[in-house]
Motif scaffolding. Structure first.
Motif, PDB file in Angstrom:
ATOM      1  N   GLY A 324      -9.632 -61.967  -0.437  1.00 27.16           N
ATOM      2  CA  GLY A 324      -9.461 -61.838  -1.885  1.00 27.16           C
ATOM      3  C   GLY A 324     -10.702 -61.282  -2.556  1.00 27.16           C
ATOM      4  N   ILE A 325     -11.859 -61.852  -2.223  1.00 26.89           N
ATOM      5  CA  ILE A 325     -13.108 -61.415  -2.850  1.00 26.89           C
ATOM      6  C   ILE A 325     -13.457 -59.986  -2.442  1.00 26.89           C
ATOM      7  N   ALA A 326     -13.334 -59.671  -1.133  1.00 28.45           N
ATOM      8  CA  ALA A 326     -13.695 -58.333  -0.648  1.00 28.45           C
ATOM      9  C   ALA A 326     -12.808 -57.258  -1.265  1.00 28.45           C
ATOM     10  N   LEU A 327     -11.509 -57.529  -1.377  1.00 27.31           N
ATOM     11  CA  LEU A 327     -10.595 -56.535  -1.951  1.00 27.31           C
ATOM     12  C   LEU A 327     -10.879 -56.313  -3.429  1.00 27.31           C
ATOM     13  N   ILE A 328     -11.167 -57.387  -4.159  1.00 29.88           N
ATOM     14  CA  ILE A 328     -11.461 -57.247  -5.591  1.00 29.88           C
ATOM     15  C   ILE A 328     -12.740 -56.437  -5.796  1.00 29.88           C
ATOM     16  N   VAL A 329     -13.803 -56.805  -5.055  1.00 30.25           N
ATOM     17  CA  VAL A 329     -15.087 -56.101  -5.215  1.00 30.25           C
ATOM     18  C   VAL A 329     -14.969 -54.656  -4.731  1.00 30.25           C
ATOM     19  N   ALA A 330     -14.282 -54.435  -3.594  1.00 34.88           N
ATOM     20  CA  ALA A 330     -14.116 -53.071  -3.075  1.00 34.88           C
ATOM     21  C   ALA A 330     -13.307 -52.213  -4.045  1.00 34.88           C
ATOM     22  N   ALA A 331     -12.279 -52.803  -4.674  1.00 38.86           N
ATOM     23  CA  ALA A 331     -11.469 -52.061  -5.648  1.00 38.86           C
ATOM     24  C   ALA A 331     -12.290 -51.683  -6.875  1.00 38.86           C
ATOM     25  N   LEU A 332     -13.144 -52.598  -7.338  1.00 34.62           N
ATOM     26  CA  LEU A 332     -14.002 -52.307  -8.499  1.00 34.62           C
ATOM     27  C   LEU A 332     -15.001 -51.200  -8.165  1.00 34.62           C
ATOM     28  N   VAL A 333     -15.575 -51.265  -6.955  1.00 37.15           N
ATOM     29  CA  VAL A 333     -16.527 -50.226  -6.536  1.00 37.15           C
ATOM     30  C   VAL A 333     -15.826 -48.880  -6.432  1.00 37.15           C
ATOM     31  N   ALA A 334     -14.614 -48.863  -5.865  1.00 35.29           N
ATOM     32  CA  ALA A 334     -13.854 -47.613  -5.744  1.00 35.29           C
ATOM     33  C   ALA A 334     -13.494 -47.058  -7.124  1.00 35.29           C
ATOM     34  N   GLY A 354     -18.404 -39.100  -2.171  1.00 33.33           N
ATOM     35  CA  GLY A 354     -18.752 -40.524  -2.191  1.00 33.33           C
ATOM     36  C   GLY A 354     -17.620 -41.374  -2.748  1.00 33.33           C
ATOM     37  N   ALA A 355     -16.955 -40.891  -3.799  1.00 31.17           N
ATOM     38  CA  ALA A 355     -15.829 -41.622  -4.378  1.00 31.17           C
ATOM     39  C   ALA A 355     -14.670 -41.726  -3.391  1.00 31.17           C
ATOM     40  N   LEU A 356     -14.437 -40.649  -2.614  1.00 31.89           N
ATOM     41  CA  LEU A 356     -13.397 -40.679  -1.597  1.00 31.89           C
ATOM     42  C   LEU A 356     -13.721 -41.715  -0.517  1.00 31.89           C
ATOM     43  N   LEU A 357     -14.988 -41.789  -0.131  1.00 32.13           N
ATOM     44  CA  LEU A 357     -15.402 -42.776   0.875  1.00 32.13           C
ATOM     45  C   LEU A 357     -15.194 -44.196   0.366  1.00 32.13           C
ATOM     46  N   MET A 358     -15.448 -44.427  -0.911  1.00 33.10           N
ATOM     47  CA  MET A 358     -15.236 -45.758  -1.481  1.00 33.10           C
ATOM     48  C   MET A 358     -13.752 -46.142  -1.454  1.00 33.10           C
ATOM     49  N   ARG A 359     -12.870 -45.142  -1.574  1.00 28.91           N
ATOM     50  CA  ARG A 359     -11.428 -45.429  -1.476  1.00 28.91           C
ATOM     51  C   ARG A 359     -11.037 -45.771  -0.039  1.00 28.91           C
ATOM     52  N   ILE A 360     -11.682 -45.095   0.920  1.00 25.84           N
ATOM     53  CA  ILE A 360     -11.464 -45.467   2.323  1.00 25.84           C
ATOM     54  C   ILE A 360     -11.954 -46.897   2.561  1.00 25.84           C
ATOM     55  N   GLY A 361     -12.966 -47.266   1.797  1.00 22.78           N
ATOM     56  CA  GLY A 361     -13.507 -48.620   1.892  1.00 22.78           C
ATOM     57  C   GLY A 361     -12.492 -49.705   1.594  1.00 22.78           C
ATOM     58  N   LEU A 362     -11.453 -49.373   0.830  1.00 24.92           N
ATOM     59  CA  LEU A 362     -10.392 -50.344   0.562  1.00 24.92           C
ATOM     60  C   LEU A 362      -9.650 -50.731   1.839  1.00 24.92           C
ATOM     61  N   ILE A 363      -9.624 -49.826   2.807  1.00 25.75           N
ATOM     62  CA  ILE A 363      -9.033 -50.125   4.114  1.00 25.75           C
ATOM     63  C   ILE A 363     -10.067 -50.755   5.036  1.00 25.75           C
ATOM     64  N   LEU A 364     -11.298 -50.274   4.956  1.00 25.75           N
ATOM     65  CA  LEU A 364     -12.363 -50.715   5.850  1.00 25.75           C
ATOM     66  C   LEU A 364     -12.765 -52.168   5.606  1.00 25.75           C
ATOM     67  N   GLU A 365     -12.950 -52.565   4.349  1.00 28.36           N
ATOM     68  CA  GLU A 365     -13.553 -53.862   4.046  1.00 28.36           C
ATOM     69  C   GLU A 365     -12.746 -55.076   4.510  1.00 28.36           C
ATOM     70  N   PRO A 366     -11.395 -55.082   4.408  1.00 26.15           N
ATOM     71  CA  PRO A 366     -10.664 -56.237   4.965  1.00 26.15           C
ATOM     72  C   PRO A 366     -10.916 -56.429   6.466  1.00 26.15           C
ATOM     73  N   GLY A 367     -11.042 -55.322   7.203  1.00 27.30           N
ATOM     74  CA  GLY A 367     -11.373 -55.423   8.619  1.00 27.30           C
ATOM     75  C   GLY A 367     -12.745 -56.036   8.822  1.00 27.30           C
ATOM     76  N   ARG A 368     -13.679 -55.686   7.949  1.00 24.67           N
ATOM     77  CA  ARG A 368     -15.037 -56.240   8.056  1.00 24.67           C
ATOM     78  C   ARG A 368     -15.029 -57.748   7.789  1.00 24.67           C
ATOM     79  N   VAL A 369     -14.140 -58.196   6.877  1.00 25.11           N
ATOM     80  CA  VAL A 369     -14.020 -59.632   6.598  1.00 25.11           C
ATOM     81  C   VAL A 369     -13.613 -60.370   7.872  1.00 25.11           C
TER      82      VAL A 369
END
Length: 463
Positions: A324-334, A354-369
């Motif tokens: 929950g926290i990672a998705l919220i923070v990643a979405a705000l950053v994106a 860089g903005a495109l990479l942050m959108r990829i981060g929405l997929i990446l960050e849950p895996g990192r959790v």
């Protein structure tokens, strides 16, 4: 040392996590603040400081593996109600890290110039870097003590104290930098040396405060003989957890440096984009790190108390919170990526990529959790070797090789690199999660609990 016995406790996850997040964020910003303020001198000074700091960071990672092992083993004893055993582990860890710190300090101080030559620093840059590294490296023992004491305090549930110390240390560092760098209040303008002196002073003050907190918060007095009476058995238990954790971190660091080298071949613009993107990503990563460390503390207490089913359920609850926290923070950053990247650069191509990479981060960050939280939980049970073996395989075969394959060979550039990063995080995360679900960690947890209940191999409480 204190010999009181305490009952098992189960600290609140979020109450533990948010101070850890702030503390880790402040440690991250210390180097950024130094770099920003030195940028007022020259680009050469920034380059010199950055290179010298890489050597310092390498040794800080070395000290960190004792801290990781200490935190886990202390929570086992506290969870099992063995306060005397927890104190013996804490004293051993502080003594060992102090000796490691002193050896590292002497080595870096006397080998500063050869180390900088090895880093291929030019004579002009060495003029800036040498005094900085001699001061920072020569006082590494202070950082070693800080890390060990911080690990002990966190294991006891006192996560706010290291956070408050980090806040004070940063404030002192910023004030000292300003005074000695710009010659405020009649002080001499000392340049990079002033920055180093300021950082060393703030580190010294932080160390003294941490020692006071050790006595005030948990009533633990480390005596002079504790620095010489180092038990091999206690050290082995710390290293059983700490060494695999260090191996995993170093493997990731080296794999990521390899990825950085691939990125550098894509051109200066790609390298700059990657650097700026990672500055934003670290904020999201630290959220997962905080949840992971807090979970490690809670599960360590539960394992020590023999509450294995509750430990199993705690990991599942922590994952839900972490997602929950990672998705919220990643979405705000994106969402705000173009604005945030604009702080660092005005290049529209860098901002767009860089903005495109942050959108990829929405997929990446849950895996990192999955990765961070489950690995910390496995470590807390005593199952420390599996994560490093699987991690090393994935880091090099998926992250490093995948970055070259997608980014360079297939020409996807940074997008390919970040797809490989996401694949690595998800693969490791799912393998760790499968191990947790299959409860293959249970035999390690039972063994750990048995050791605590046996009084650490029958060692008398007065030892």
């Amino acid at each position: 040392m204190s010999r009181t016995t305490t009952s098992a406790v189960k600290p609140s996850l979020l109450a533990l996590a948010w101070p850890i997040f702030i503390e880790q964020l402040l440690h991250l910003t210390t180097g950024m603040v130094d770099t920003f303020m030195v940028s007022h001198i020259s680009d050469d000074a920034v380059a010199a400081l950055g290179t010298a700091n890489q050597i310092v960071v390498l040794f800080v990672i070395l000290f960190g593996f004792v801290g990781i092992g200490t935190s886990v083993v202390v929570t086992h004893h506290l969870g099992g109600g063995d306060r005397a055993g927890a104190d013996r582990i804490a004293a051993t860890a502080i003594g060992v890290n102090t000796w490691l710190g002193l050896l590292a300090s002497l080595f870096v101080y006397f080998a500063a110039e050869p180390l900088l030559k090895l880093m291929q620093l030019s004579p002009a840059l060495r003029e800036y870097a040498l005094p900085f590294l001699a001061l920072m490296g020569g006082t590494l023992f202070l950082e070693a003590m800080n890390l060990a004491i911080s690990a002990v305090l966190r294991a006891h549930g006192h996560t706010r104290d290291p956070m408050l110390v980090a806040i004070g240390q940063n404030i002192l560092n910023i004030i000292g930098n300003a005074v000695l760098l710009f010659g405020l209040f009649g002080a001499p303008k000392m340049g990079v040396v002033g920055v180093a002196l300021s950082t060393v002073f703030s580190r010294l003050v932080a160390c003294l405060v941490m020692w006071a907190l050790l006595e005030y918060r948990i009533h633990l007095s480390v005596r002079a003989r504790d620095f010489f009476d180092v038990s091999r058995e206690r050290l082995a238990r710390i290293l059983h957890i700490g060494l695999p954790a260090a191996g995993e971190q170093i493997s990731w660091y080296l794999a990521f440096m390899t990825v950085t080298a691939f990125t550098a071949r894509m051109g200066d613009q790609a390298l700059a984009t990657q650097s700026y993107a990672m500055q934003l990503v670290w904020v999201v990563v630290l959220c997962s790190v905080a949840i992971g460390l807090a979970t490690e503390i809670v599960i360590g207490h539960l394992v020590g108390a023999g509450q294995f089913d509750e430990a199993y359920r705690q990991l599942l609850r922590s994952l839900r919170v972490g997602f929950g926290i990672a998705l919220i923070v990643a979405a705000l950053v994106a969402l705000f990526a173009p604005l945030l990247l604009g702080i660092f650069t005005s290049d529209p191509a860098i901002i767009a990529t860089g903005a495109l990479l942050m959108r990829i981060g929405l997929i990446l960050e849950p895996g990192r959790v999955f990765n961070i939280v489950v690995i910390n939980s496995l470590r807390a049970t005593g199952d420390a070797r599996y994560p490093v073996l699987i991690g090393a395989f994935s880091m090099w075969c998926v992250l490093a090789f995948g970055s070259w394959l997608l980014g360079t060979f297939f020409g996807l550039g940074l997008v390919g690199v970040w797809i490989a990063m996401a694949a690595d995080e998800w693969l490791r995360g799912m393998l760790m999660y499968r191990r947790w679900k299959q409860r293959k960690w249970l035999k390690y947890a039972q063994r750990t609990h048995a050791k605590v209940q046996a009084g650490v191999h029958g060692e008398p409480a007065s030892a």
